[in-house]
Design a protein around this motif. Sequence first.
Motif, PDB file in Angstrom:
ATOM      1  N   GLY A   3       0.815  -1.205   0.000  1.00  0.00           N
ATOM      2  CA  GLY A   3       0.000   0.000   0.000  1.00  0.00           C
ATOM      3  C   GLY A   3       0.850   1.257   0.000  1.00  0.00           C
ATOM      4  N   GLN A   4       1.941   1.236   0.760  1.00  0.00           N
ATOM      5  CA  GLN A   4       2.851   2.379   0.785  1.00  0.00           C
ATOM      6  C   GLN A   4       3.497   2.584  -0.576  1.00  0.00           C
ATOM      7  OE1 GLN A   4       5.492   1.435   4.028  1.00  0.00           O
ATOM      8  NE2 GLN A   4       3.953   1.878   5.573  1.00  0.00           N
ATOM      9  N   ARG A   5       3.898   1.482  -1.229  1.00  0.00           N
ATOM     10  CA  ARG A   5       4.500   1.586  -2.560  1.00  0.00           C
ATOM     11  C   ARG A   5       3.489   2.097  -3.584  1.00  0.00           C
ATOM     12  NH1 ARG A   5       6.630  -3.482  -1.198  1.00  0.00           N
ATOM     13  NH2 ARG A   5       5.190  -4.479  -2.643  1.00  0.00           N
ATOM     14  N   ALA A   6       2.264   1.582  -3.521  1.00  0.00           N
ATOM     15  CA  ALA A   6       1.229   2.014  -4.464  1.00  0.00           C
ATOM     16  C   ALA A   6       0.927   3.502  -4.303  1.00  0.00           C
ATOM     17  CB  ALA A   6      -0.042   1.192  -4.265  1.00  0.00           C
ATOM     18  N   LEU A   7       0.893   3.967  -3.057  1.00  0.00           N
ATOM     19  CA  LEU A   7       0.620   5.375  -2.800  1.00  0.00           C
ATOM     20  C   LEU A   7       1.776   6.252  -3.280  1.00  0.00           C
ATOM     21  CD1 LEU A   7      -1.230   7.502  -1.588  1.00  0.00           C
ATOM     22  CD2 LEU A   7      -0.167   7.063   0.631  1.00  0.00           C
ATOM     23  N   ALA A   8       2.991   5.785  -3.090  1.00  0.00           N
ATOM     24  CA  ALA A   8       4.166   6.557  -3.482  1.00  0.00           C
ATOM     25  C   ALA A   8       4.350   6.624  -5.001  1.00  0.00           C
ATOM     26  CB  ALA A   8       5.418   5.967  -2.839  1.00  0.00           C
ATOM     27  N   CYS A   9       3.813   5.651  -5.708  1.00  0.00           N
ATOM     28  CA  CYS A   9       3.966   5.585  -7.163  1.00  0.00           C
ATOM     29  C   CYS A   9       2.880   6.423  -7.833  1.00  0.00           C
ATOM     30  CB  CYS A   9       3.877   4.124  -7.624  1.00  0.00           C
ATOM     31  SG  CYS A   9       4.098   3.939  -9.392  1.00  0.00           S
ATOM     32  N   GLY A  10       3.279   7.525  -8.408  1.00  0.00           N
ATOM     33  CA  GLY A  10       2.321   8.430  -9.037  1.00  0.00           C
ATOM     34  C   GLY A  10       1.604   7.852 -10.245  1.00  0.00           C
ATOM     35  N   ASP A  11       2.225   6.872 -10.901  1.00  0.00           N
ATOM     36  CA  ASP A  11       1.593   6.288 -12.083  1.00  0.00           C
ATOM     37  C   ASP A  11       1.202   4.828 -11.851  1.00  0.00           C
ATOM     38  OD1 ASP A  11       4.150   5.270 -12.007  1.00  0.00           O
ATOM     39  OD2 ASP A  11       4.595   5.613 -14.116  1.00  0.00           O
ATOM     40  N   SER A  12       0.721   4.546 -10.640  1.00  0.00           N
ATOM     41  CA  SER A  12       0.347   3.172 -10.275  1.00  0.00           C
ATOM     42  C   SER A  12      -0.922   2.697 -10.974  1.00  0.00           C
ATOM     43  CB  SER A  12       0.158   3.053  -8.761  1.00  0.00           C
ATOM     44  OG  SER A  12      -0.969   3.809  -8.360  1.00  0.00           O
ATOM     45  N   GLY A  13      -1.705   3.640 -11.492  1.00  0.00           N
ATOM     46  CA  GLY A  13      -2.963   3.267 -12.133  1.00  0.00           C
ATOM     47  C   GLY A  13      -4.112   3.071 -11.151  1.00  0.00           C
ATOM     48  N   LEU A  14      -3.858   3.337  -9.867  1.00  0.00           N
ATOM     49  CA  LEU A  14      -4.931   3.219  -8.880  1.00  0.00           C
ATOM     50  C   LEU A  14      -5.990   4.281  -9.117  1.00  0.00           C
ATOM     51  CD1 LEU A  14      -3.234   2.651  -5.408  1.00  0.00           C
ATOM     52  CD2 LEU A  14      -4.667   1.064  -6.663  1.00  0.00           C
ATOM     53  N   PRO A  15      -7.260   3.923  -8.975  1.00  0.00           N
ATOM     54  CA  PRO A  15      -8.312   4.936  -9.080  1.00  0.00           C
ATOM     55  C   PRO A  15      -8.124   6.022  -8.009  1.00  0.00           C
ATOM     56  CG  PRO A  15      -9.257   2.727  -9.121  1.00  0.00           C
ATOM     57  CD  PRO A  15      -7.807   2.581  -8.766  1.00  0.00           C
ATOM     58  N   VAL A  16      -8.596   7.202  -8.304  1.00  0.00           N
ATOM     59  CA  VAL A  16      -8.446   8.342  -7.406  1.00  0.00           C
ATOM     60  C   VAL A  16      -9.025   8.051  -6.022  1.00  0.00           C
ATOM     61  CG1 VAL A  16      -9.129  10.744  -7.021  1.00  0.00           C
ATOM     62  CG2 VAL A  16      -8.408  10.005  -9.279  1.00  0.00           C
ATOM     63  N   HIS A  17     -10.186   7.376  -5.961  1.00  0.00           N
ATOM     64  CA  HIS A  17     -10.787   7.123  -4.655  1.00  0.00           C
ATOM     65  C   HIS A  17      -9.920   6.184  -3.820  1.00  0.00           C
ATOM     66  CE1 HIS A  17     -12.556   4.070  -7.340  1.00  0.00           C
ATOM     67  NE2 HIS A  17     -12.580   3.281  -6.281  1.00  0.00           N
ATOM     68  N   TYR A  18      -9.227   5.226  -4.427  1.00  0.00           N
ATOM     69  CA  TYR A  18      -8.309   4.360  -3.687  1.00  0.00           C
ATOM     70  C   TYR A  18      -7.114   5.169  -3.178  1.00  0.00           C
ATOM     71  CZ  TYR A  18     -10.365  -0.141  -5.124  1.00  0.00           C
ATOM     72  OH  TYR A  18     -11.174  -1.225  -5.313  1.00  0.00           O
ATOM     73  N   ARG A  19      -6.564   6.022  -4.032  1.00  0.00           N
ATOM     74  CA  ARG A  19      -5.414   6.841  -3.630  1.00  0.00           C
ATOM     75  C   ARG A  19      -5.794   7.765  -2.474  1.00  0.00           C
ATOM     76  NH1 ARG A  19      -1.125   6.533  -6.400  1.00  0.00           N
ATOM     77  NH2 ARG A  19      -0.315   8.555  -5.816  1.00  0.00           N
ATOM     78  N   ARG A  20      -6.999   8.323  -2.526  1.00  0.00           N
ATOM     79  CA  ARG A  20      -7.467   9.220  -1.467  1.00  0.00           C
ATOM     80  C   ARG A  20      -7.566   8.475  -0.139  1.00  0.00           C
ATOM     81  NH1 ARG A  20     -12.395  11.430  -3.631  1.00  0.00           N
ATOM     82  NH2 ARG A  20     -11.019  12.364  -5.153  1.00  0.00           N
ATOM     83  N   ILE A  21      -8.073   7.244  -0.185  1.00  0.00           N
ATOM     84  CA  ILE A  21      -8.199   6.443   1.030  1.00  0.00           C
ATOM     85  C   ILE A  21      -6.822   6.069   1.572  1.00  0.00           C
ATOM     86  CG2 ILE A  21      -8.976   4.227   1.965  1.00  0.00           C
ATOM     87  CD1 ILE A  21     -11.358   4.463  -0.041  1.00  0.00           C
ATOM     88  N   LEU A  22      -5.931   5.609   0.688  1.00  0.00           N
ATOM     89  CA  LEU A  22      -4.581   5.244   1.132  1.00  0.00           C
ATOM     90  C   LEU A  22      -3.871   6.447   1.756  1.00  0.00           C
ATOM     91  CD1 LEU A  22      -3.367   2.950  -1.794  1.00  0.00           C
ATOM     92  CD2 LEU A  22      -4.195   2.248   0.466  1.00  0.00           C
ATOM     93  N   ALA A  23      -4.034   7.613   1.156  1.00  0.00           N
ATOM     94  CA  ALA A  23      -3.395   8.824   1.670  1.00  0.00           C
ATOM     95  C   ALA A  23      -3.977   9.260   3.017  1.00  0.00           C
ATOM     96  CB  ALA A  23      -3.533   9.957   0.658  1.00  0.00           C
ATOM     97  N   ALA A  24      -5.194   8.831   3.313  1.00  0.00           N
ATOM     98  CA  ALA A  24      -5.855   9.199   4.569  1.00  0.00           C
ATOM     99  C   ALA A  24      -5.421   8.316   5.739  1.00  0.00           C
ATOM    100  CB  ALA A  24      -7.376   9.118   4.397  1.00  0.00           C
ATOM    101  N   ILE A  25      -4.691   7.252   5.463  1.00  0.00           N
ATOM    102  CA  ILE A  25      -4.291   6.315   6.511  1.00  0.00           C
ATOM    103  C   ILE A  25      -2.882   6.661   6.977  1.00  0.00           C
ATOM    104  CG2 ILE A  25      -3.875   3.896   7.072  1.00  0.00           C
ATOM    105  CD1 ILE A  25      -5.983   3.181   4.952  1.00  0.00           C
ATOM    106  N   HIS A  26      -2.790   7.090   8.223  1.00  0.00           N
ATOM    107  CA  HIS A  26      -1.514   7.472   8.837  1.00  0.00           C
ATOM    108  C   HIS A  26      -1.325   6.607  10.072  1.00  0.00           C
ATOM    109  CE1 HIS A  26      -1.402  10.928   6.196  1.00  0.00           C
ATOM    110  NE2 HIS A  26      -2.650  11.175   6.544  1.00  0.00           N
ATOM    111  N   GLY A  27      -0.598   5.510   9.927  1.00  0.00           N
ATOM    112  CA  GLY A  27      -0.466   4.568  11.038  1.00  0.00           C
ATOM    113  C   GLY A  27      -1.803   3.898  11.258  1.00  0.00           C
ATOM    114  N   PRO A  28      -1.988   3.240  12.395  1.00  0.00           N
ATOM    115  CA  PRO A  28      -3.290   2.623  12.668  1.00  0.00           C
ATOM    116  C   PRO A  28      -4.386   3.696  12.663  1.00  0.00           C
ATOM    117  CG  PRO A  28      -1.636   1.840  14.211  1.00  0.00           C
ATOM    118  CD  PRO A  28      -1.019   2.975  13.439  1.00  0.00           C
ATOM    119  N   SER A  29      -5.364   3.538  11.786  1.00  0.00           N
ATOM    120  CA  SER A  29      -6.404   4.549  11.604  1.00  0.00           C
ATOM    121  C   SER A  29      -7.786   3.931  11.699  1.00  0.00           C
ATOM    122  CB  SER A  29      -6.263   5.217  10.233  1.00  0.00           C
ATOM    123  OG  SER A  29      -4.992   5.806  10.084  1.00  0.00           O
TER     124      SER A  29
END
Length: 87
Positions: free
Chosen positions: A17-43
């Motif tokens: 998940g950290q790698r997918a979030l860090a990769c700007g061209d991962s192809g993840l949908p925007v809503h997935y990226r938004r959720i991954l970016a919202a998780i900071h440690g146990p959330s």
Amino acid sequence: MVAIRTTEAVYWLTEAGQRALACGDSGLPVHYRRILAAIHGPSEVGAIAAAAGGCDERRLAAWLDELDTLGFVQTAHAAAACYLKAA
């Protein structure tokens, strides 16, 4: 075994998940990226929903389940099961 509702679970990013979030061209949908970016440690789900723009609870639960299936997030109850297998 007691089922834990998604709204009561705690989530955190896996290495994938950290790698997918860090990769700007991962192809993840925007809503997935938004959720991954919202998780900071146990959330908690409420904190994720607030940071991700307050999306619908049912939709967020489905997306978190999908991200869990993809291996991008892990839940507290999944981690406990993994720990018990290793013991």
